[in-house]
Write an enzyme that holds these catalytic residues in place. Sequence first.
Site, PDB file in Angstrom:
ATOM      1  CD  GLU A   9      -1.447  -2.021   2.417  1.00 31.80           C
ATOM      2  OE1 GLU A   9      -0.256  -2.426   2.362  1.00 31.80           O
ATOM      3  OE2 GLU A   9      -2.247  -2.374   3.289  1.00 31.80           O
ATOM      4  CG  ASP A  82      -1.599  -3.131   6.117  1.00 31.07           C
ATOM      5  OD1 ASP A  82      -0.403  -3.394   5.933  1.00 31.07           O
ATOM      6  OD2 ASP A  82      -2.008  -1.981   6.402  1.00 31.07           O
ATOM      7  CG  ASP A  84      -6.668  -5.003   7.726  1.00 30.88           C
ATOM      8  OD1 ASP A  84      -6.550  -4.925   6.482  1.00 30.88           O
ATOM      9  OD2 ASP A  84      -6.448  -4.024   8.473  1.00 30.88           O
ATOM     10  CD  GLU A  86     -11.162  -1.164   4.531  1.00 29.91           C
ATOM     11  OE1 GLU A  86     -10.875  -0.636   3.436  1.00 29.91           O
ATOM     12  OE2 GLU A  86     -12.344  -1.348   4.888  1.00 29.91           O
ATOM     13  CE1 TYR A 299      -1.765  -3.732   9.480  1.00 32.33           C
ATOM     14  CE2 TYR A 299      -3.451  -5.238  10.304  1.00 32.33           C
ATOM     15  CZ  TYR A 299      -3.080  -4.154   9.511  1.00 32.33           C
ATOM     16  OH  TYR A 299      -4.021  -3.497   8.747  1.00 32.33           O
ATOM     17  NE  ARG A 301      -5.624   0.296  10.599  1.00 34.25           N
ATOM     18  CZ  ARG A 301      -4.616   0.716   9.845  1.00 34.25           C
ATOM     19  NH1 ARG A 301      -3.834  -0.172   9.266  1.00 34.25           N
ATOM     20  NH2 ARG A 301      -4.395   1.999   9.656  1.00 34.25           N
ATOM     21  CG  HIS A 345      -4.846 -10.843  12.972  1.00 37.13           C
ATOM     22  ND1 HIS A 345      -5.499  -9.670  12.678  1.00 37.13           N
ATOM     23  CD2 HIS A 345      -4.755 -11.502  11.796  1.00 37.13           C
ATOM     24  CE1 HIS A 345      -5.785  -9.630  11.396  1.00 37.13           C
ATOM     25  NE2 HIS A 345      -5.361 -10.733  10.843  1.00 37.13           N
TER      26      HIS A 345
END
Length: 836
Positions: A9, A82, A84, A86, A299, A301, A345
């Site tokens: 990203e 990432d 997740d 999104e 990470y 989130r 996670h």
Amino acid sequence: MAENLVIVESPTKARTIGKMLGDNYKILASMGHVRDLPEHSFGVDLNNHFEPKYVENSRSKKVVKELRTAAKKAKSIFLAPDPDREGEAIAWHLQELLTPQYKGEFQRVTFHEITKSAISKAFEHATKVDMNLVDAQQARRVLDRLVGYKVSPLLWSHIVRGTSAGRVQTVALRLVVERERLVLDFKPEEYWTFTLILEAGGKRFEVKLFKIDGDKFKIDNEQDAVALLEAVLNGDGFNVDSIETSDRRRNAPPPFTTSTLQQAANNMLRMSASNTMRVAQQLYEGIDTGAGQFGLITYMRTDSVNIAKEAQFACRDYIGANFGQDYVPAKPNFYKSKSGAQEAHEAIRPTDVTITPASVRGKLDDHQYKLYNLIWRRFIASQMSKALQRQTAVNILNRGADGKSYIFRANAMVTVFPGFLKMFGEPTSDEAVQHAQVLGSLREGQTCGLVESKKEQKFTEPPARYSEASLIKALEENGIGRPSTYATILRTIQTRNYVDREKGKLFPTELGFKVCDFLIGILPNLFEVDFTSRMETMLDNIEEGELGWTQMLEKFYESFSKWVDEAKSIGAPEEEKARTLLAELEKIQNWAPAEKRGRRTYDDSKFYKSIRDKYQEEPKLTAKQWGVLLRLGAKYLADLPNLKSIAQEFSFSEELEEAIAKQKEIEEKIANGPSEEDIKRIKHVLSFFDKVEWAEPTKRGRRTYDDKKFFSSFTKQVDQGRILSEKQLGVLQRFAIKYRESIAQYEDLCKLLGINPDQTEEEVDSNGKPAEQEPEVQKMLDAMAKVSQWTEPVKKGKRVYDDKAFYESLAKQAAAGRKLSPRQAGALKRLVGKYS
């Protein structure tokens, strides 16, 4: 030439990974999402299973072109956004866009830390895009678009244009508004506390009244407080009734999740949720430490408290080497994640526990260092031994002169073994140790002498307003939002001017109150906390592959569309009323010609016919359309001699009379509109400001104040033949006072504006007049002026609460002609209750 294309990203992430993968890999950044729903249209096909119509945004076109060129030359493409929802959606959109240029199989790589070993492992175990995650993201995006596009227009017609409704943000706003109302409506209750200083064996200690006749107590007036203390002082003395000593083991806290990190950073570092996530992103994506560039944390989130075994063992080794084996528990500490957490996670932790905050201090900016220090210490503490604390509780018995038994209590806590507390530097103070020693030296039945007695009047406090930290905690506890959305939720309700933040506390604005009350009033089910939580659970179910995303949306839309239709019909007329008024308006022969005002053209005939034609297709009017038709009837009443009697017959005469009164106001305003002389006079006033050197625009919170731009809007308005309103004249008066040094004939201007040359900005309100308090506020100020005995100032933490000084500041503000804000009025109301 690189044969492998890797897409991430951000440029920072690209640089960090590029240094780890070598020359055979070309790393490019997508700069976030490359496709999304269109900005200026709905973008969802309701008749085709909610199919989203994605478009490339203007920002991403250049990036997409570069990616397509690279994709044509690539032998392998790795999608590495990432790990997740999104990130998975970004990977899928990239795959969809690049398929025409690349005929091979796209490979998805995910990693929770950016270190050489983690990156190598991820590329060895590349997979495909997880469509369950993509579908969960699409469902959320479409849900939010449905609510925004269908509900926001209702706000525009009833509150103010430009406001918007958010599916989750409105519920967060609701929590803030409901808490504020509890604070404003709170009535303080009086209560008294009783403290004694006793002496035994030459040592003094403090005790507080704990129970009366074995029960809890409440003394709520001074008369009873005096009587109680007299009974105690005239009783049979003070004897040690019991001594209880107990050991308590405190568990180490779990490592951080997204929400607990945001809460801790807000409470301890005064960092907002958005700022916390921005800095955490930097630490995750890679820092040049001098020994190489890599991510310092995993990470950020996540809602999991799981820790990889390798990291756990490395941490235990570090603790043993630096604190001693006593600080390493016999078995590693394991923590249970909350229900629904993503077990795959990890919690937020350092990628290498041996990289201490001190060792990278020179490579980090202040915010990065503080946040890394917070994360590092919390992780180390999470794997340390329990703390052992010893609590001593001493009960002192007094048989009062009134025949009642009074128990006074003293408590002391000392840390016997610090365990994880050592990481946070929480040793027992010398004072606490001495206090514990004094209590430990007492014996049951021992007589104690009285040194001093004290009674103190207190008042209950209202519930605390939310801070960002406590609001995030409330959102998480209620199942609203997810780790990736907390910061966005808080940022949105503040940037939309629904909530202000002052001294770390969140206050709803006047607009926030209006928006919240209106939306909950018309759509109570949609913005109900439990309903929002259930929707989040459904999104989790989609992610787990247990529910189809279009199936979920169909079920939601079935209820949602009914709720919106019902909301639109609030205040709308019955069919018979609507048909009758439309038929009557059809008789108007002499429609006024179309009139252009500013950029808009107003054409009564055209407007009426558009509503009539729509009504013929579907016999339904909104409340707003009904109101406009009534005003048309009032405006053309001369052409409709039977309208009043028809309104009487069909029960809308009261509404018609209101419309007639409103129309008269409009006509009077037009009739009394500005003459050429009025325009000439105001232009003369504005000319005094020709040589003013305007201040640079200033930003306060999320608003920018630009005096020059504001003044220019006045001149433009007057040039269009419209005079300034009373409120605008008030602003002009304040400008005159503010820039008096730049105005050559300032006293002449003051005469024209009707202000005293010696007045200050604060001494005129927004209408340019001395500010008048609301009658209720003035009444409370007058009442407080009669108070002769004030409670002593109380220090809580770093702040001193002084009722008298606070009241005097409010009275001074009112005397200077400045209105009290709603929050100040609320505080004054509580003060009146306290001294009533």
